[in-house]
Scaffold this active site. Structure first.
Site, PDB file in Angstrom:
ATOM      1  N   SER A 275      -5.679  -2.109   1.133  1.00 37.12           N
ATOM      2  CA  SER A 275      -5.337  -0.716   1.369  1.00 37.12           C
ATOM      3  C   SER A 275      -3.999  -0.608   2.101  1.00 37.12           C
ATOM      4  CB  SER A 275      -6.439  -0.076   2.192  1.00 37.12           C
ATOM      5  OG  SER A 275      -6.102   1.257   2.397  1.00 37.12           O
ATOM      6  N   GLY A 276      -3.106   0.192   1.572  1.00 38.97           N
ATOM      7  CA  GLY A 276      -1.807   0.391   2.211  1.00 38.97           C
ATOM      8  C   GLY A 276      -0.768  -0.613   1.749  1.00 38.97           C
TER       9      GLY A 276
ATOM     10  N   THR B  79      -0.666   2.275  -5.218  1.00 41.54           N
ATOM     11  CA  THR B  79      -0.475   3.579  -5.856  1.00 41.54           C
ATOM     12  C   THR B  79       1.014   3.826  -6.088  1.00 41.54           C
ATOM     13  OG1 THR B  79      -2.429   4.288  -4.713  1.00 41.54           O
ATOM     14  CG2 THR B  79      -1.067   6.013  -5.657  1.00 41.54           C
TER      15      THR B  79
ATOM     16  N   ASN C 159      -3.896   3.530   5.911  1.00 39.17           N
ATOM     17  CA  ASN C 159      -2.922   4.145   4.997  1.00 39.17           C
ATOM     18  C   ASN C 159      -3.065   5.654   5.101  1.00 39.17           C
ATOM     19  OD1 ASN C 159      -1.341   4.968   2.901  1.00 39.17           O
ATOM     20  ND2 ASN C 159      -2.401   3.807   1.303  1.00 39.17           N
TER      21      ASN C 159
ATOM     22  N   SER D 136      -4.416   7.025   1.466  1.00 39.88           N
ATOM     23  CA  SER D 136      -5.210   5.954   0.875  1.00 39.88           C
ATOM     24  C   SER D 136      -6.025   6.488  -0.301  1.00 39.88           C
ATOM     25  CB  SER D 136      -6.129   5.401   1.954  1.00 39.88           C
ATOM     26  OG  SER D 136      -6.905   4.383   1.416  1.00 39.88           O
ATOM     27  N   SER D 137      -5.968   5.776  -1.425  1.00 42.64           N
ATOM     28  CA  SER D 137      -6.769   6.196  -2.581  1.00 42.64           C
ATOM     29  C   SER D 137      -8.216   5.818  -2.283  1.00 42.64           C
ATOM     30  CB  SER D 137      -6.327   5.475  -3.840  1.00 42.64           C
ATOM     31  OG  SER D 137      -4.933   5.391  -3.873  1.00 42.64           O
TER      32      SER D 137
ATOM     33  N   GLY E 147      -8.236  -2.715  -3.180  1.00 43.91           N
ATOM     34  CA  GLY E 147      -8.126  -4.163  -3.003  1.00 43.91           C
ATOM     35  C   GLY E 147      -9.316  -4.707  -2.241  1.00 43.91           C
TER      36      GLY E 147
ATOM     37  N   GLU F  48     -11.632  -5.853   0.514  1.00 49.26           N
ATOM     38  CA  GLU F  48     -11.753  -5.275   1.860  1.00 49.26           C
ATOM     39  C   GLU F  48     -12.624  -6.156   2.733  1.00 49.26           C
ATOM     40  OE1 GLU F  48     -13.001  -1.195   1.586  1.00 49.26           O
ATOM     41  OE2 GLU F  48     -11.014  -0.544   0.938  1.00 49.26           O
TER      42      GLU F  48
HETATM   43  N1  ATP Z   1       7.875   0.633  -2.842  1.00 46.57           N
HETATM   44  C1  ATP Z   1       7.713   1.388  -1.771  1.00 46.57           C
HETATM   45  N2  ATP Z   1       8.778   1.953  -1.198  1.00 46.57           N
HETATM   46  C2  ATP Z   1       8.627   2.702  -0.091  1.00 46.57           C
HETATM   47  N3  ATP Z   1       7.446   2.944   0.509  1.00 46.57           N
HETATM   48  C3  ATP Z   1       6.346   2.391  -0.015  1.00 46.57           C
HETATM   49  C4  ATP Z   1       6.410   1.607  -1.189  1.00 46.57           C
HETATM   50  N4  ATP Z   1       5.172   1.201  -1.470  1.00 46.57           N
HETATM   51  C5  ATP Z   1       4.353   1.746  -0.535  1.00 46.57           C
HETATM   52  N5  ATP Z   1       5.052   2.465   0.337  1.00 46.57           N
HETATM   53  C6  ATP Z   1       4.544   3.188   1.517  1.00 46.57           C
HETATM   54  O1  ATP Z   1       3.268   2.710   1.842  1.00 46.57           O
HETATM   55  C7  ATP Z   1       2.291   3.739   1.796  1.00 46.57           C
HETATM   56  C8  ATP Z   1       0.999   3.214   1.224  1.00 46.57           C
HETATM   57  O2  ATP Z   1       1.154   2.914  -0.137  1.00 46.57           O
HETATM   58  P1  ATP Z   1       0.019   3.194  -1.214  1.00 46.57           P
HETATM   59  O3  ATP Z   1      -0.601   4.481  -0.995  1.00 46.57           O
HETATM   60  O4  ATP Z   1       0.611   2.918  -2.517  1.00 46.57           O
HETATM   61  O5  ATP Z   1      -0.998   2.090  -0.825  1.00 46.57           O
HETATM   62  P2  ATP Z   1      -2.262   1.666  -1.667  1.00 46.57           P
HETATM   63  O6  ATP Z   1      -2.122   0.205  -1.893  1.00 46.57           O
HETATM   64  O7  ATP Z   1      -2.423   2.519  -2.825  1.00 46.57           O
HETATM   65  O8  ATP Z   1      -3.404   1.898  -0.596  1.00 46.57           O
HETATM   66  P3  ATP Z   1      -4.909   2.374  -0.863  1.00 46.57           P
HETATM   67  O9  ATP Z   1      -5.647   1.206  -1.360  1.00 46.57           O
HETATM   68  O10 ATP Z   1      -5.314   2.786   0.480  1.00 46.57           O
HETATM   69  O11 ATP Z   1      -4.816   3.469  -1.807  1.00 46.57           O
HETATM   70  C9  ATP Z   1       2.887   4.825   0.941  1.00 46.57           C
HETATM   71  O12 ATP Z   1       2.402   6.058   1.327  1.00 46.57           O
HETATM   72  C10 ATP Z   1       4.377   4.651   1.231  1.00 46.57           C
HETATM   73  O13 ATP Z   1       4.690   5.344   2.411  1.00 46.57           O
HETATM   74 MG    MG Z   2      -3.655   3.919  -3.349  1.00 46.70          MG
END
Ligand code: ATP
Ligand code: MG
Length: 1076
Positions: A107-108, A112, A157, A160-161, A387, A389
């Site tokens: 997560s984070g 996404t 996050n 977070s999705s 992912g 956990e």
């Molecule tokens: N390539 C990137 N460039 C800039 N910021 C990023 C990038 N990737 C992620 N982030 C930052 O990290 C934060 C978390 O990313 P994201 O929501 O994609 O995580 P995730 O892996 O989908 O987490 P979850 O499993 O909780 O959904 C985003 O809100 C953004 O602020």
């Molecule tokens: Mg996500």
């Protein structure tokens, strides 16, 4: 010419982990850190992309970058997510291979974001056009909608999705997007009712309350204040960097683009509001006779509002919170719910309502974005799933999530190996077996239909009798005891009996990514996911358009006594479908890694990264990748890159690329065991060999650079010299020309000066000569003229003396007269004009006077000729006045300029005097306001004075009543003073009928006119004597019997400047007249 580059250019650390030397966990992490510190967040493991979350926006997603990576080979440029997206898109479009992009990480870690980057890249590079753009827009805009409803702020996050997402994007044969299908996995619905400390509920609740208009909120019966809702955690309601109100607008806009109707949006918001309301319903116990407590709704207001929102009958829902109907074998039984059960039912309803709404949203979006055309599609799937956990407290959700990751890992290994093997076969290289850890055994532990953990759980849930989480754990302890990846304290396997890190109510699984301790509490409940039938039936009865679709099992016509499938079962099934789906596609991996726990940029926590690298099995991945040959490259690019290392291949190799590479490698004395020739690629066993080649290439490039520099410098200097030489010739030629031009100009101007001097001198000589000749001629003429004059005078003198005198005299007189008469022309025709030119000469005096008189008479005659009869009469009167008064009375001069109007009262027109006018028998010649002097005291009183041809009348000024009418023959004379007053006495004949009251003493402003008119009547009437006019400053008047003397004295009366009259005594009446 296209510049061929390579991933190997300007590398920070190594861009591809397969080149890492030595390969171990430390060097792996060092390389990641090194690259991360230099903003290189992407690194490859062969075709897998590792993505580090930078936690800040980097300038690497610009349209220029898109162009840079477009249609380039994967290893051509430095590692980037765009390279992977481009590779996937091109093999989909050009080789007709369905693709899937698997994004994993905790997560984070940025899954996404990565999925969005891939989608936006594909959207940017695929075809354009109105229809295609609409599809793209809808696909992209589905993200904000799903994120609003499915994402939440968590400790890890801010966005977070809380659900897994797999999206198939469908393309036509040209590579233009046609539509898509989204599948969602296991929304974390427990969040609807309760959130861990520091976390929030799903974004949409906060967005709705912050961003909706007052009007919308009123319609939804909501309040803007978060604190009013039990389901919203307050401690982190506002998140830094999140603007809920703006996001709400974005979501509404996105819903519109995706194709939601306004009514649908409204229904969705109503359901969201209903969930909030539901959370506010509270219960209280009510004692029953049987000794049990029964729950009752505490404050019915929220219940009422919720029922109104959803169109549910309040009593039905209220009952559903107090009773529960249990059906078994056609028997129905109603049991009461206690307060705890009521709360459980309420929360279950809220969770179900929300998760079903979420699934409905996905279905609805799918309806909008599904491909219209029925032709065969090419598909690119993007998987953004939670992912692995590992928390301190792991429950059913983590178990399910980790199971999913376990499956993904399996497919990853399977597909990577398969791909590797396929490439070896394709390239005709001997396959060397690779040792790796296969996690199929763990998957089996979880999903085995007979004795897998999920099957056990289902069995427990369906079993009659008392079922608790502990009975479930017991079951696991007996069945899975022997499994090498299952650990439990009460396991028969004695080795954990003393393991204090393993509590009694927990079991531990050795996942491929590490050991995870699961607490069994809640497993049974969550797996059952029970919603009392009474509640689903109550929901089905709602009139709200969406509710029926969301709770189909509530339909009484379709009562199904069979239990609904458990959550675990459903998830397993959907994961099974997903895996099958993925296996048919060409996989592309993005492994997301989170650099730190603080969600901040620039911090790289080794331990955290190490943990992720470990459980993602990345080092293992590299090992698999380089088990046979670490590096491979098509012959063409290999030759292109290293051709400078061998004289035979430099600068151009004419034969086939493979032969070229062979010659090259032999020339470079690379040991033969270090490489193998494939069909299209050269395989290099050891990264060190590659680096040696790279090192030699670098040195060679330096030599080449020096050579190029040397030749370039020589060329540059020579060109410069030639240019200087050429320039010098040009400059010299121009200068010479310039100097000659200057010299010529000088000579030319000197010649001109000399020439002009000589011409001037000559001209002056000629001028002098001519002037002398002219003077001589003039002198001769003058002398001749004088001479001729003398001659003529001598001859004519005798004639002149006889006639000249008279002629000159007549001429002179004639001229004088002519001038005199012309001078008279200046006089005007006005009789009043007294001007007359002065006489010019004495001899004209008589004629001058006569002419003046004649002219005056003539112009008077002309003037008179213009008069009308009335005007004549007026002038005659004026003339008579002048005869009477001129030089006799001082008042006269002031009257000359006043016209004689006669009727000053306008007696004809004024309605006030109508009666008086009609009483008059003759034409009124004069009507005026006069002052009649009182005979007794000399004071005046106003009277109307009227004069006709035969009499005069005095009448009252106000009433118009006739006071006295005197026939003119009775009038003997009129007396006036010599002064400027208006007094006049009308003296009557003695013995006449009118004389009885005595004479009248009157005063008027129009005295001159009155007297003149009286006099004129006397002159014109034949039957009457002329009226005497007596002008003197003292006269007698008869007042009844007395004869009174009226005396005018000069000296101003004290008040004003009009004359004042005063009776002094019986005999004297004094009138003081102001001095002139
Ligand atoms: N390539 C990137 N460039 C800039 N910021 C990023 C990038 N990737 C992620 N982030 C930052 O990290 C934060 C978390 O990313 P994201 O929501 O994609 O995580 P995730 O892996 O989908 O987490 P979850 O499993 O909780 O959904 C985003 O809100 C953004 O602020
Ligand atoms: Mg996500």
């Amino acid at each position: 010419m296209e510049v061929k580059t390579s991933l190997l250019d300007n590398m920070i650390g190594v861009g591809d982990m397969v080149l890492l030397e030595p390969l171990n966990e430390d060097s792996f992490i060092m390389n990641l850190r090194n690259r991360f510190d230099h903003n290189e967040i992407y690194t490859y493991i062969g075709s897998v992309v590792i993505s580090m979350n930078p936690y800040r926006s980097l300038p690497i997603y610009t349209p220029q970058k898109v162009e840079e990576y477009r249609n380039r080979n994967f290893y051509e440029l430095s590692p980037h997510i765009y390279a992977l997206a481009d590779e996937a898109y091109r093999s989909l479009r050009d080789q007709d291979k369905d693709q899937c992009i698997l994004i994993t990480g905790e997560s984070g870690a940025g899954k996404t974001e990565a999925s969005k980057l891939v989608m936006s890249y594909v959207a940017a590079v695929c075809g354009k056009g109105q229809e295609v753009n609409k599809v793209k827009e809808q696909l992209l805009q589905s993200n904000p909608v799903l994120e609003a409803f499915g994402n939440a702020k968590t400790m890890r996050n801010d966005n977070s999705s809380r659900f897994g997402k797999y999206m198939d994007i469908e393309f036509d044969f040209k590579g233009d997007p046609l539509g898509g299908v989204i599948s969602n996995y296991l929304l974390e619905k427990s969040r609807v009712c309760k959130q861990p400390r520091g976390e929030r509920n799903f974004h949409i609740f906060y967005q709705l309350l912050s961003g909706a208009s007052d009007d919308t909120l009123m319609k939804l019966k909501l309040d803007r204040d978060f604190s009013k809702y039990n389901y919203l955690s307050l401690d982190s309601a506002n998140v830094n960097g999140l603007d809920d109100a703006a996001s709400f607008r974005t979501v509404r806009n996105a819903m519109q683009i995706v194709g939601f109707m306004e009514a649908e949006v409204q229904s969705v918001l109503e359901l969201v509001a209903a969930v909030l309301k539901l959370g506010n319903i509270e219960f209280k116990p009510e004692s029953r006779v049987n000794g049990f407590d029964e729950s009752r709704v505490k404050d019915k207001n929220d219940l009422k509002e919720m029922c109104e929102l959803l169109g549910i009958e309040q009593s039905v829902l209220e009952r559903a919170f107090s009773y529960r109907t249990v059906e078994a074998k056609m028997e129905k039984m109603s049991t009461t719910l206690n307060v705890a059960q009521a709360y459980y039912a309420r929360d279950a309803l809220a969770k179900n309502l929300y998760s079903r709404l979420f699934s409905w949203l996905v279905t609805r979006i799918n309806e909008s974005i599904k491909a219209q055309a029925k032709t065969r599609h090419k598909v690119m799937g993007v998987l953004d799933i939670y992912g692995f956990e590992i928390f301190e407290d792991n429950s059913f959700e983590q178990f399910i999530i980790n199971y999913c990751n376990e499956k993904l890992q399996q497919i990853f290994i399977e597909l990577t190996l398969r791909e590797e093997q396929e490439e070896y076969i394709r390239e005709d290289i001997e396959w060397t077996n690779i040792e790796y850890f296969n996690n199929a055994v763990i998957c089996d532990l979880i999903e085995n239909n007979q004795n897998g953990i999920l099957a056990m759980l289902d069995e427990e849930c369906l079993r009659p009798g008392t079922v608790t989480d502990d009975t479930f754990l017991d079951k696991l302890n007996t069945i899975c005891a022997e499994h090498q990846h299952f650990e439990s304290r009460l396991n028969k396997n004695s080795k954990f009996l003393t393991d204090h890190s393993l509590p009694h109510s927990c079991f531990r699984i050795q996942h491929y990514a590490g050991k995870v301790l699961y607490r069994v509490e809640g497993f049974v409940d969550k797996n059952n996911d029970l919603l009392y039938r009474d509640l689903s039936q109550a929901m089905y009865k709602a009139t709200h358009s969406l509710m029926r679709q969301l709770f189909p099992e509530g339909n009484p016509a379709k009562v199904n006594l069979k239990r609904p499938p458990t959550a675990g079962f459903q998830f397993k099934a959907s994961v099974g479908v997903l895996m099958k789906n993925l296996q048919t596609k060409n996989p592309n991996y993005i492994r997301c890694i989170k650099p730190n726990d603080k969600k901040v940029a620039h911090i790289f926590t080794d331990s955290l990264v190490c943990h992720q690298v470990r459980y993602l099995g990345l080092v293992e991945n590299v090992r698999v990748r380089r088990a046979g040959y670490a590096f491979r490259q098509p012959y063409e690019s290999c030759l292109e890159r290293y051709k400078m290392l061998c004289k035979k291949t430099w600068p151009q190799w004419r034969g086939p690329a493979r032969d070229g590479v062979e010659v090259l490698l032999t020339d470079c004395s690379v040991p033969t065991e270090e490489f193998a020739y494939g069909r299209s690629k050269i395989f290099i066993r050891n990264p060190r060999t590659l680096f040696t080649l790279e090192e030699r290439r670098r040195a060679c490039l330096e030599d080449l650079a020096t050579l190029i520099q040397k030749i370039y410098r020589g060329w540059k200097s020579r060109t410069h010299f030639l240019l200087l030489k050429k320039s010098q010739v040009v400059v010299a030629a121009w200068y010479r020309r310039y100097a000659q031009q200057n010299k010529y100009q000088k000579i030319k101007s000197a010649t001109l000066v000399m020439q002009s001097f000589i011409r001037g001198w000559k001209a002056r000589n000629i001028l002098r000569q001519l002037k002398y000749e002219k003077r001589c001629k003039e002198a001769v003429t003058t002398i001749a003229a004088y001479w001729h004059g003398t001659q003529v005078r001598r001859e004519y003198r005798k004639f002149f003396r006889a006639n000249a005198g008279k002629k000159i005299y007549d001429f002179t007189i004639q001229r004088i007269m002519q001038k005199y008469f012309l001078g008279l022309k200046t006089t005007t025709m006005s009789p009043m004009d007294n001007t007359w030119p002065a006489k010019p000469y004495g001899f004209l005096e008589g004629a001058h006077t006569q002419l003046r008189r004649i002219f005056h008479l003539w112009r008077c005659k002309k003037y008179r000729g213009q008069f009308t009869e009335e005007k004549k009469a007026v002038y005659e009167e004026k003339l008579e006045a002048s005869e009477i008064f001129k030089d006799k009375k001082a008042l006269y001069p002031s009257s000359v300029s006043q016209p004689f109007k006669g009727d000053y009262l306008e007696i004809q027109k004024n309605p006030k005097y109508q009666k008086l006018n009609s009483a008059m028998e003759e034409k009124v010649l004069l009507a005026d306001l006069v002052n009649k002097i009182n005979r007794a005291n000399g004071k005046g009183s106003p009277r109307l004075f009227l004069l006709t041809k035969s009499n005069f009348v005095l009448a009252d000024q106000k009433t118009g009543q006739v006071k006295a009418s005197v026939p003119l023959p009775d009038l003997a004379s009129v007396s006036v003073s010599t002064q400027s007053d208006g007094f006049f006495a009308l003296k009557l004949k003695e013995g006449s009928a009118s004389a009885s009251k005595g004479d009248f003493l009157l005063s008027s402003e129009h005295l001159i006119e009155i007297i003149t008119k009286l006099h004129r009547i006397g002159t014109t009437a034949a039957d009457r004597d002329q009226i005497n006019i007596d002008i003197s400053d003292e006269f007698l008047v008869q007042f009844k019997q007395d004869k009174v003397c009226v005396k005018f004295i000069q000296g101003g009366p004290k008040n004003g400047n009009s004359a004042a009259c005063k009776r002094k005594n019986n005999r004297l009446l004094e009138v003081s007249v102001p001095s002139p």
